[in-house]
Design a protein around this motif. Structure first.
Motif, PDB file in Angstrom:
ATOM      1  N   GLY A   1       0.821  -1.332   0.012  1.00  9.89           N
ATOM      2  CA  GLY A   1       0.202   0.057  -0.039  1.00  9.89           C
ATOM      3  C   GLY A   1       0.779   1.168   0.005  1.00  9.89           C
ATOM      4  O   GLY A   1       1.871   1.246   0.892  1.00  9.89           O
ATOM      5  N   TYR A   2       0.640   2.171  -1.018  1.00 14.68           N
ATOM      6  CA  TYR A   2       1.391   3.323  -1.322  1.00 14.68           C
ATOM      7  C   TYR A   2       0.714   4.352  -1.852  1.00 14.68           C
ATOM      8  O   TYR A   2      -0.084   3.674  -2.755  1.00 14.68           O
ATOM      9  CB  TYR A   2       2.660   3.002  -1.774  1.00 14.68           C
ATOM     10  N   SER A   3       0.657   5.458  -1.499  1.00 12.10           N
ATOM     11  CA  SER A   3       0.115   6.741  -2.454  1.00 12.10           C
ATOM     12  C   SER A   3       0.899   8.014  -2.464  1.00 12.10           C
ATOM     13  O   SER A   3       1.006   8.333  -1.027  1.00 12.10           O
ATOM     14  CB  SER A   3      -1.267   6.852  -2.278  1.00 12.10           C
ATOM     15  N   ASP A   4       0.960   8.760  -3.413  1.00 14.60           N
ATOM     16  CA  ASP A   4       1.671  10.143  -3.438  1.00 14.60           C
ATOM     17  C   ASP A   4       0.574  11.165  -3.317  1.00 14.60           C
ATOM     18  O   ASP A   4       0.843  12.234  -3.400  1.00 14.60           O
ATOM     19  CB  ASP A   4       2.557  10.367  -4.583  1.00 14.60           C
ATOM     20  N   ASP A   5      -0.557  10.655  -3.442  1.00 16.01           N
ATOM     21  CA  ASP A   5      -1.849  11.593  -3.246  1.00 16.01           C
ATOM     22  C   ASP A   5      -2.108  12.066  -1.874  1.00 16.01           C
ATOM     23  O   ASP A   5      -2.587  11.286  -1.060  1.00 16.01           O
ATOM     24  CB  ASP A   5      -3.116  10.860  -4.130  1.00 16.01           C
ATOM     25  N   PRO A   6      -1.917  13.244  -1.613  1.00 18.62           N
ATOM     26  CA  PRO A   6      -2.274  13.892  -0.377  1.00 18.62           C
ATOM     27  C   PRO A   6      -3.707  13.598   0.244  1.00 18.62           C
ATOM     28  O   PRO A   6      -3.669  13.413   1.262  1.00 18.62           O
ATOM     29  CB  PRO A   6      -1.841  15.132  -0.440  1.00 18.62           C
ATOM     30  N   THR A   7      -4.530  13.286  -0.746  1.00 18.57           N
ATOM     31  CA  THR A   7      -5.953  13.000  -0.089  1.00 18.57           C
ATOM     32  C   THR A   7      -6.014  11.506   0.093  1.00 18.57           C
ATOM     33  O   THR A   7      -7.244  11.238   0.452  1.00 18.57           O
ATOM     34  CB  THR A   7      -6.986  13.535  -1.179  1.00 18.57           C
ATOM     35  N   HIS A   8      -5.173  10.646  -0.173  1.00 16.94           N
ATOM     36  CA  HIS A   8      -5.642   9.479   0.083  1.00 16.94           C
ATOM     37  C   HIS A   8      -4.965   9.030   1.340  1.00 16.94           C
ATOM     38  O   HIS A   8      -4.250   9.285   1.732  1.00 16.94           O
ATOM     39  CB  HIS A   8      -4.439   8.490  -0.982  1.00 16.94           C
ATOM     40  N   ALA A   9      -6.035   7.803   1.839  1.00 19.79           N
ATOM     41  CA  ALA A   9      -5.654   7.318   3.078  1.00 19.79           C
ATOM     42  C   ALA A   9      -4.280   6.710   3.475  1.00 19.79           C
ATOM     43  O   ALA A   9      -3.880   6.644   4.336  1.00 19.79           O
ATOM     44  CB  ALA A   9      -6.715   6.241   3.250  1.00 19.79           C
ATOM     45  N   TYR A  10      -3.643   6.415   2.287  1.00 18.19           N
ATOM     46  CA  TYR A  10      -2.243   5.724   2.396  1.00 18.19           C
ATOM     47  C   TYR A  10      -1.271   6.880   2.585  1.00 18.19           C
ATOM     48  O   TYR A  10       0.204   6.533   2.801  1.00 18.19           O
ATOM     49  CB  TYR A  10      -1.783   4.694   1.240  1.00 18.19           C
ATOM     50  N   TYR A  11      -1.502   8.088   2.317  1.00 19.10           N
ATOM     51  CA  TYR A  11      -0.628   9.040   2.180  1.00 19.10           C
ATOM     52  C   TYR A  11       0.487   9.387   3.351  1.00 19.10           C
ATOM     53  O   TYR A  11       1.479   9.234   3.267  1.00 19.10           O
ATOM     54  CB  TYR A  11      -1.323  10.537   1.825  1.00 19.10           C
ATOM     55  N   LYS A  12      -0.094   9.405   4.448  1.00 14.74           N
ATOM     56  CA  LYS A  12       0.786   9.688   5.481  1.00 14.74           C
ATOM     57  C   LYS A  12       1.711   8.370   6.078  1.00 14.74           C
ATOM     58  O   LYS A  12       2.681   8.563   6.430  1.00 14.74           O
ATOM     59  CB  LYS A  12      -0.273  10.103   7.056  1.00 14.74           C
ATOM     60  N   PHE A  13       1.219   7.157   5.660  1.00 13.86           N
ATOM     61  CA  PHE A  13       1.778   5.957   5.977  1.00 13.86           C
ATOM     62  C   PHE A  13       2.975   5.926   4.850  1.00 13.86           C
ATOM     63  O   PHE A  13       4.042   5.586   5.070  1.00 13.86           O
ATOM     64  CB  PHE A  13       1.387   4.741   5.951  1.00 13.86           C
ATOM     65  N   SER A  14       2.762   6.409   3.544  1.00  9.99           N
ATOM     66  CA  SER A  14       3.573   6.284   2.432  1.00  9.99           C
ATOM     67  C   SER A  14       4.811   7.366   2.483  1.00  9.99           C
ATOM     68  O   SER A  14       6.019   6.772   2.125  1.00  9.99           O
ATOM     69  CB  SER A  14       2.707   6.801   1.089  1.00  9.99           C
ATOM     70  N   ARG A  15       4.620   8.398   3.245  1.00 10.90           N
ATOM     71  CA  ARG A  15       5.859   9.212   3.489  1.00 10.90           C
ATOM     72  C   ARG A  15       6.814   8.619   4.410  1.00 10.90           C
ATOM     73  O   ARG A  15       8.154   8.434   4.120  1.00 10.90           O
ATOM     74  CB  ARG A  15       5.440  10.376   4.359  1.00 10.90           C
TER      75      ARG A  15
END
Length: 331
Positions: free
Chosen positions: A284-298
């Protein structure tokens, strides 16, 4: 080529197929299906054969009183090279037969598949439409474990390397286990994290069933990071085929300055590599700041790796079943 239902005698051959298939996944393993059965799902296991097992699918169905039930096939189907269209036709015919007897109100109306492919294959044609929801993350982050440890470390974000070194200077210890006694310690931190960060957590019973099944199959481990004897972070890892997948995790707010999560993932990466796996999947990963995964992706991005995108879930509607359902609702 023909299709038949798999029995316990086929378990070894099926698991070997899903482990060596280039897009195989633990969600098509025999043990994962057993776990989902304990969690209330019905499972239906079918193999494609020539002179031996060459493909197939485990279908999942969750019985509920709904007029719009679905049959699910996460990370599936598994289709033999050059026979994909014929194999898919056999599996679709079987799924439609299964759909007729499912559910309290008239069966399933569609099959939702999710092959782990980067582009829509020809065998999907125009029959499948993009699903409104995925079964698995369609975007994730992979580390290539075929690289040396020094290469992996060098390719991390500078902050990732700094925090790993910081955890080492503080003497954070890591341990991995498949003992049942680890489950409550894992869950305590997972639940604490879910409450703090505001995401829905699976119930304790879910993890009891998951861990006990996968521990017995040699497919999973829980990892802990400890500091001064206290558990500060935990992760649940799934091992299947060439991949080690980080499925769940949690951490305490205590002593976060010693960076226990960094120590734990770096130890997990090293361990997966030593066990012979080729990929560490952050699931699970996303560069989209609106995506639920964003804060974990950083956080995940600080370990380096490459972003991998798949086509996501697609639905095939059984139109006769769908029409019956619509007519029933209109009455």
């Amino acid at each position: 080529m023909f299709l038949r239902e798999l029995s316990d005698c086929d378990r070894i051959a099926w698991d070997k197929l899903t482990q060596t298939y280039h897009h195989g996944c633990f969600m098509q393993s025999w043990a994962w299906a057993n776990f989902r059965e304990l969690d209330g799902y019905q499972t239906f296991r079918y193999g494609l054969f020539s002179d031996q097992l060459i493909g197939g699918c485990i279908f999942y169905f969750y019985p509920q009183r709904s007029a719009a039930n679905l049959i699910f096939a996460p990370a599936a189907p598994i289709l033999p090279p050059n026979l994909e269209t014929e194999g898919m036709r056999l599996l679709l015919n079987q799924a439609e037969k299964l759909s007729q007897g499912m559910g309290a109100d008239g069966g399933a109306i569609a099959l939702r598949i999710e092959p782990l492919l980067s582009a829509n294959p020809e065998w999907m044609g125009q029959d499948f439409g993009r699903s409104p929801a995925d079964l698995m993350p369609s975007e994730t982050l992979w580390l290539d474990l075929q690289k040396s440890e020094s290469e992996l470390f060098a390719e991390m974000h500078p902050k990732g390397r700094y925090n790993i070194r910081l955890s080492q200077r503080h003497g954070v210890e890591t341990v991995f286990t498949s003992e049942d006694t680890a489950i409550p310690h894992f869950y305590d931190l997972f639940y604490e994290t879910a409450q703090r960060q505001g995401f829905l957590s699976e119930p304790y019973g879910f993890f009891i069933k998951l861990c006990q099944n996968l521990f017995r199959a040699g497919m999973a481990e829980i990892g802990f990071a400890k500091y001064n004897g206290e558990i500060l972070a935990t992760i649940l890892l799934i091992y299947w085929g060439d991949r080690c997948t980080y499925l769940y995790g949690g951490r305490s707010e205590s002593d976060h300055q010693v960076m226990p999560v960094y120590a734990l993932h770096w130890a997990a990466i090293q361990r997966a590599k030593q066990l012979g796996h080729k990929i560490y999947d952050f699931y699970g990963y996303s560069d989209d700041p609106t995506h639920a995964y964003y804060k974990f992706s950083r956080f995940k991005r600080q370990f380096g790796g490459k972003v991998v995108k798949t086509i996501g879930a697609h639905d095939y509607f059984f139109y006769d079943r769908l029409a019956d359902t619509i007519l029933r609702l209109l009455r």
